[in-house]
Design an enzyme around this catalytic site. Structure first.
Site, PDB file in Angstrom:
ATOM      1  N   GLY A 147      34.568  58.453  61.490  1.00 29.50           N
ATOM      2  CA  GLY A 147      33.912  57.250  60.992  1.00 29.50           C
ATOM      3  C   GLY A 147      33.939  57.216  59.477  1.00 29.50           C
ATOM      4  O   GLY A 147      34.889  57.709  58.856  1.00 29.50           O
ATOM      5  N   GLU A 148      32.888  56.637  58.873  1.00 30.09           N
ATOM      6  CA  GLU A 148      32.739  56.465  57.412  1.00 30.09           C
ATOM      7  C   GLU A 148      33.968  55.830  56.753  1.00 30.09           C
ATOM      8  O   GLU A 148      34.244  56.050  55.574  1.00 30.09           O
ATOM      9  CB  GLU A 148      32.322  57.766  56.694  1.00 30.09           C
ATOM     10  CG  GLU A 148      33.069  59.039  57.002  1.00 30.09           C
ATOM     11  CD  GLU A 148      32.550  60.295  56.261  1.00 30.09           C
ATOM     12  OE1 GLU A 148      33.180  60.675  55.269  1.00 30.09           O
ATOM     13  OE2 GLU A 148      31.554  60.895  56.688  1.00 30.09           O
ATOM     14  N   ALA A 149      34.708  55.017  57.496  1.00 31.08           N
ATOM     15  CA  ALA A 149      35.904  54.307  57.012  1.00 31.08           C
ATOM     16  C   ALA A 149      37.040  55.249  56.639  1.00 31.08           C
ATOM     17  O   ALA A 149      37.993  54.850  55.976  1.00 31.08           O
ATOM     18  CB  ALA A 149      35.584  53.372  55.831  1.00 31.08           C
TER      19      ALA A 149
END
Lengths: 347, 347
Positions: free
Chosen positions: B312-314
């Site tokens: 996640g977290e881009a």
């Protein structure tokens, strides 16, 4: 160049075989250090997936616990092929030299890709004015010519670079690649031929027939299973040069990114001699050329990208460089759980 | 911000639905210009594969014949989830805020990845001190809270940026994503749940049971098939914010790169309302989280990368940015056959 590089005007296959018997392994201490640090970084274990494997691979082959990709080189080898006269490509043979001019004046895809990643792009011209012989009639080249091309390719693995991206240009060289793959790994034209620059229908049937013709012509040599002899018989100069570059990079602790079908075929000559020979190489991309998928399965490589490209000229290798830079950046720059004050796994 | 952005303190779903009825299409003139130029560049037709499709896509959604990725923004939305108290994650709930601190001090993976591509990284904190309610007992949030979160997310699509990379942080949010996917597209916990941060065995069974519990709790609402109502019932604030960012980017002619499972789920809320709603979005990467593959098949998206990541977290969106830059660089910088004096196809 390192001391093990042969004089390129007097290179022999025997010298190449000697180097192949001395292949260094990865730096296990560096790999262990990376694996240990990975486990402390602020992310769930394994959550960066292949980026973590790349960091380990880079560290092992660069021989340092903090891998970097700051001085990548892109080496494009151009060669001309006698078999091009058989009408196996959608483009006329002179396009090889024309594209070399395009590389030198900055107009090709690889120029844009090299600039985007700030890489050192070098174009290595083999003896373009003298194409290899049509291998449906005899050997493409002598051992001396092939060995000299290997030695020439070795120059690309200069000390100081930290990643070597390899690629090629050569009208008709997917025909060469398909023939060389069949000679090395079995199968016939139908198993390894594809559209290349875009041949289809009757032209593709002709390409397949040309490959089968070459396999019949060289069947006795194919039976001896000597990969370097097959390289000279049904290969091309840029294939030999790429094999040399892969070998020199191994000796010089430089990880390698291989491009597409022709480039991977060239490297696979070494794999056919020693299964460990490509451990320092990753394949950047699965080419749209169908033979590439078959070859990747044969040599056990999983490409980084699958973008349906089929251009060559190291384009896919250059495209994949930022993925390696990202792997190194994450590994080196992330905080540990302790440094960041983040709670570890509760279970 | 553009005029269609609602006041974030008084946003309503009705206003979002109104915007969704006005979705602009791609700039067909720009797409046509790209396709025409592609055919003249010094490469066999189609030989750059997906890079060519990306150039067309960028041009269409940026509304210009020469697409560029020079001002990318990475927006990471962090939210806290009441359902985290049910022990569905391998990490305690406070890790959400701790990771936000890690983002702000530069120690997370996304910081390294953003720096590597010279992108503008923004962290958007939703109301972290007040987690959404445990959606197994009632709605996660009110319509007002969800609509306000959407409006907050819209702020990420600021004029001037030419690519928006979206991602999230929120302990327990793969449980939220799986529940929301099941509510939107059918299926049960077993169909959409995965290890997330690394739960397995009994903990994974508990996660699946929690999702099924939520699906029973909200079965009447699920029967109404209203995606925004489902977002409020079983979503999270960061999901609403990402949906808002996707919507605002569409109105502002900014192409979007979606990250992993939670991020794609958030965007899929819009797809469930209007099948055209994600035409300006590409999914950067196929997450190792199994629900993502099912979701990608549902919404018909083919990811750019398949690196087994699940952070996640881009992170995967940032990783894919150089691929888009490369597509634009090739398209804009390559010479035409005429410019380079290269012979065209002979057949």
């Amino acid at each position: 160049m390192n001391a093990q590089t042969p004089d390129k005007s007097r290179a022999t296959f025997e010298e190449m075989r000697r180097i192949l018997r001395e292949l260094p392994g990865p730096d296990q201490e560096a790999v262990t250090a990376v694996v240990h640090r990975e486990s402390q970084l602020t992310k769930p274990a394994g959550a960066l997936g292949r980026l973590e494997q790349i960091a380990e691979w880079l560290a092992g082959w660069q021989g340092r616990a903090r891998p970097q990709v700051e001085r990548p080189r892109i080496a494009v080898f151009a060669g001309t092929h006698g078999v091009a006269a058989r009408g196996v490509s959608a483009y006329p043979p002179e396009v090889t030299q024309q594209m070399v001019q395009n590389f030198l004046s900055g107009g090709a895809a690889i120029n844009q890709l090299a600039q985007a990643i700030d890489a050192d792009l070098r174009i290595y011209e083999l003896d373009l004015a003298h194409p290899t012989a049509d291998f449906t009639r005899g050997p493409a080249m002598s051992e001396a010519r092939a060995a000299n091309a290997m030695a020439y390719g070795m120059m690309a693995a200069e000390p100081g670079i930290d990643l070597l991206c390899l690629g090629e240009m050569g009208i008709a060289n997917t025909t060469t690649a398909a023939t060389l793959c069949a000679a090395l790994f079995g199968g016939r034209g139908i198993d390894w031929a594809g559209p290349g620059t875009g041949v289809q229908g009757e032209a593709l049937q002709r390409k397949i027939a040309v490959i089968d013709e070459a396999l019949v012509r060289h069947k006795d040599l194919i039976g001896t299973h000597d990969p370097l002899d097959l390289l000279a018989a049904v290969g091309g100069e840029e294939f030999a040069a790429i094999a040399g570059a892969v070998l020199a990079a191994r000796m010089g602790r430089i990880p390698v990114l291989l491009d597409g079908f022709a480039c991977t075929t060239a490297a696979a000559v070494l794999w056919a001699i020693d299964r460990r020979a490509l451990a320092h190489c990753l394949v950047a991309h699965r080419s749209a050329e169908p033979g590439h998928t078959r070859l990747l399965e044969t040599i056990g490589q999983r490409p980084l990208l699958d973008f349906g490209m089929r251009l060559g000229e190291a384009s896919a290798a250059a495209l994949a460089v930022p993925l390696l830079k990202a792997a190194a950046a994450c590994h080196n720059g992330m905080a540990t759980f302790a440094e960041a004050g983040v709670s570890s796994k509760s279970s």
